[in-house]
Design a protein around this motif. Structure first.
Motif, PDB file in Angstrom:
ATOM      1  N   GLU A   1       0.823  -1.209   0.000  1.00 31.58           N
ATOM      2  CA  GLU A   1       0.000   0.000   0.000  1.00 31.58           C
ATOM      3  C   GLU A   1       0.856   1.256   0.000  1.00 31.58           C
ATOM      4  O   GLU A   1       0.518   2.262  -0.635  1.00 31.58           O
ATOM      5  CB  GLU A   1      -0.922   0.002   1.230  1.00 31.58           C
ATOM      6  N   VAL A   2       1.976   1.212   0.709  1.00 30.32           N
ATOM      7  CA  VAL A   2       2.879   2.359   0.769  1.00 30.32           C
ATOM      8  C   VAL A   2       4.181   1.983   0.070  1.00 30.32           C
ATOM      9  O   VAL A   2       4.808   0.972   0.406  1.00 30.32           O
ATOM     10  CB  VAL A   2       3.164   2.788   2.217  1.00 30.32           C
ATOM     11  N   ILE A   3       4.568   2.783  -0.916  1.00 31.12           N
ATOM     12  CA  ILE A   3       5.774   2.515  -1.678  1.00 31.12           C
ATOM     13  C   ILE A   3       6.736   3.703  -1.547  1.00 31.12           C
ATOM     14  O   ILE A   3       6.411   4.710  -0.910  1.00 31.12           O
ATOM     15  CB  ILE A   3       5.452   2.274  -3.164  1.00 31.12           C
ATOM     16  N   THR A   4       7.887   3.576  -2.182  1.00 33.73           N
ATOM     17  CA  THR A   4       8.846   4.669  -2.254  1.00 33.73           C
ATOM     18  C   THR A   4       9.000   5.097  -3.706  1.00 33.73           C
ATOM     19  O   THR A   4       9.237   4.260  -4.581  1.00 33.73           O
ATOM     20  CB  THR A   4      10.215   4.252  -1.704  1.00 33.73           C
ATOM     21  N   SER A   5       8.839   6.381  -3.950  1.00 36.58           N
ATOM     22  CA  SER A   5       9.091   6.925  -5.279  1.00 36.58           C
ATOM     23  C   SER A   5      10.517   7.471  -5.297  1.00 36.58           C
ATOM     24  O   SER A   5      10.840   8.404  -4.560  1.00 36.58           O
ATOM     25  CB  SER A   5       8.097   8.041  -5.597  1.00 36.58           C
ATOM     26  N   TYR A   6      11.373   6.854  -6.146  1.00 33.12           N
ATOM     27  CA  TYR A   6      12.753   7.309  -6.285  1.00 33.12           C
ATOM     28  C   TYR A   6      12.828   8.286  -7.451  1.00 33.12           C
ATOM     29  O   TYR A   6      13.528   8.068  -8.443  1.00 33.12           O
ATOM     30  CB  TYR A   6      13.681   6.111  -6.508  1.00 33.12           C
ATOM     31  N   ALA A   7      12.070   9.367  -7.346  1.00 34.22           N
ATOM     32  CA  ALA A   7      11.897  10.301  -8.453  1.00 34.22           C
ATOM     33  C   ALA A   7      13.214  10.993  -8.804  1.00 34.22           C
ATOM     34  O   ALA A   7      13.952  11.427  -7.911  1.00 34.22           O
ATOM     35  CB  ALA A   7      10.843  11.337  -8.099  1.00 34.22           C
ATOM     36  N   PRO A   8      13.523  11.117 -10.097  1.00 29.97           N
ATOM     37  CA  PRO A   8      14.805  11.709 -10.503  1.00 29.97           C
ATOM     38  C   PRO A   8      14.992  13.151 -10.056  1.00 29.97           C
ATOM     39  O   PRO A   8      16.094  13.551  -9.699  1.00 29.97           O
ATOM     40  CB  PRO A   8      14.756  11.622 -12.039  1.00 29.97           C
ATOM     41  N   TYR A   9      13.923  13.935 -10.064  1.00 25.47           N
ATOM     42  CA  TYR A   9      14.056  15.360  -9.741  1.00 25.47           C
ATOM     43  C   TYR A   9      13.564  15.700  -8.332  1.00 25.47           C
ATOM     44  O   TYR A   9      14.321  16.260  -7.544  1.00 25.47           O
ATOM     45  CB  TYR A   9      13.340  16.204 -10.795  1.00 25.47           C
ATOM     46  N   PRO A  10      12.316  15.396  -7.956  1.00 27.76           N
ATOM     47  CA  PRO A  10      11.874  15.747  -6.596  1.00 27.76           C
ATOM     48  C   PRO A  10      12.591  14.973  -5.504  1.00 27.76           C
ATOM     49  O   PRO A  10      12.647  15.401  -4.359  1.00 27.76           O
ATOM     50  CB  PRO A  10      10.378  15.404  -6.617  1.00 27.76           C
ATOM     51  N   GLY A  11      13.135  13.801  -5.859  1.00 20.09           N
ATOM     52  CA  GLY A  11      13.832  13.004  -4.867  1.00 20.09           C
ATOM     53  C   GLY A  11      12.956  11.947  -4.220  1.00 20.09           C
ATOM     54  O   GLY A  11      11.761  11.834  -4.498  1.00 20.09           O
TER      55      GLY A  11
END
Length: 285
Positions: free
Chosen positions: A266-276
């Motif tokens: 249900e809860v994941i981690t977004s390893y977004a390139p810009y926002p972090g």
């Protein structure tokens, strides 16, 4: 293809209050419509357009089609069925092209689904991280469509019928890597040295399985330690991905997705390139 399941919108593909009555029904025309609404965030130069930093950094964080459509409405008053200049488009990734096409296909009666894998036609000698749309063609066949591809690309095939050896699903590439037919270090992002390898292929195996079960993630979504950048893979990680890659029946996908090693929490981690890096709570399935 499970026609009923893949004709239904998911929380990610649902267009919300966007009226679909004026849309064309032909998949090819819908793909052309999508190409006129989205510009890939790395391709401003192809159009002589410098993508503003704010759009470059944040548009592709739009997880849902409703967000993509909202941004498009804010950038222009013309109908979304009309081709737009680059400055009035959504700035996205291959996943966004494919998700919007998938949404419009479902909205107009064509079963469709996202596929996560690797393209051999984007960088010479590479299995480049990529997403496409798989759909039921008017002749009844199952096709792969790449709505990102336009006249500026030099590809020797119809983008509405991408050959299965030009785009390979993540499971097919995983199996080729495990059998020694493909070097995992040629799989990932050719332009980013740290984003390649067997750990990367495994991540796409899990994202493809999720999409086949109606959870259409962002390309940089992850969970548990094995989906961190460059994470070492355990024997259990390898075995679970082997099971997914070996599946040949659609009836296997829900069973595999129920495996705690393979499902999306249900809860994941977004390893977004810009926002972090940030934590994200997904819709209840």
């Amino acid at each position: 293809m499970n026609e009923d399941f893949f004709s239904r919108q998911t929380p990610y593909s649902d267009p919300g209050d966007f009226g679909t009555s004026g849309l064309p029904r032909a998949p090819r025309r819908l793909a052309a419509l999508v190409r006129g609404l989205i510009i890939h965030r790395c391709e401003g130069g192809r159009f002589g357009y410098e993508v503003p930093g704010e759009r470059l950094h944040h548009d592709a964080e739009s997880r849902y089609v409703t967000e993509i459509l909202r941004i498009l409405r804010e950038r222009g008053s013309t109908p979304l069925t009309e081709h737009r200049a680059p400055g009035a488009r959504f700035v996205g990734t291959c996943r966004d092209f494919s998700l919007l096409l998938c949404s419009l296909l479902r909205a107009t009666g064509t079963p469709a689904r996202l596929r996560c894998g690797f393209a051999t036609y984007l960088a010479d000698g590479w299995y480049e991280d990529h997403w496409v749309t798989e759909y039921r063609a008017p002749d009844g066949g199952l096709r792969l469509a790449d709505p990102q591809v336009h006249s500026g690309y030099d590809v020797p095939f119809d983008p509405m019928d991408v050959p299965r050896d030009a785009f390979l699903t993540a499971g097919d590439v995983w199996r080729a890597c495990r059998e020694g037919r493909v070097d995992p270090q040629t799989c990932g992002f050719s332009s980013v040295e740290g984003l390649r390898g067997l750990w990367f292929v495994r991540g796409n195996v899990l994202r493809d399985l999720a999409a086949l079960n109606g959870v259409e993630l962002l390309p940089w979504d992850g969970w548990e330690p094995g989906l961190r950048k460059g994470a070492p893979l355990t024997e259990d990680d390898l075995a679970a991905a082997d099971e997914v890659a070996a599946a040949r029946s659609e009836s296997d996908w829900p069973l595999l997705f129920a495996d705690p090693r393979l499902t999306v929490p249900e809860v994941i981690t977004s390893y977004a390139p810009y926002p972090g890096e940030r934590r994200v709570t997904l819709p209840v399935r």
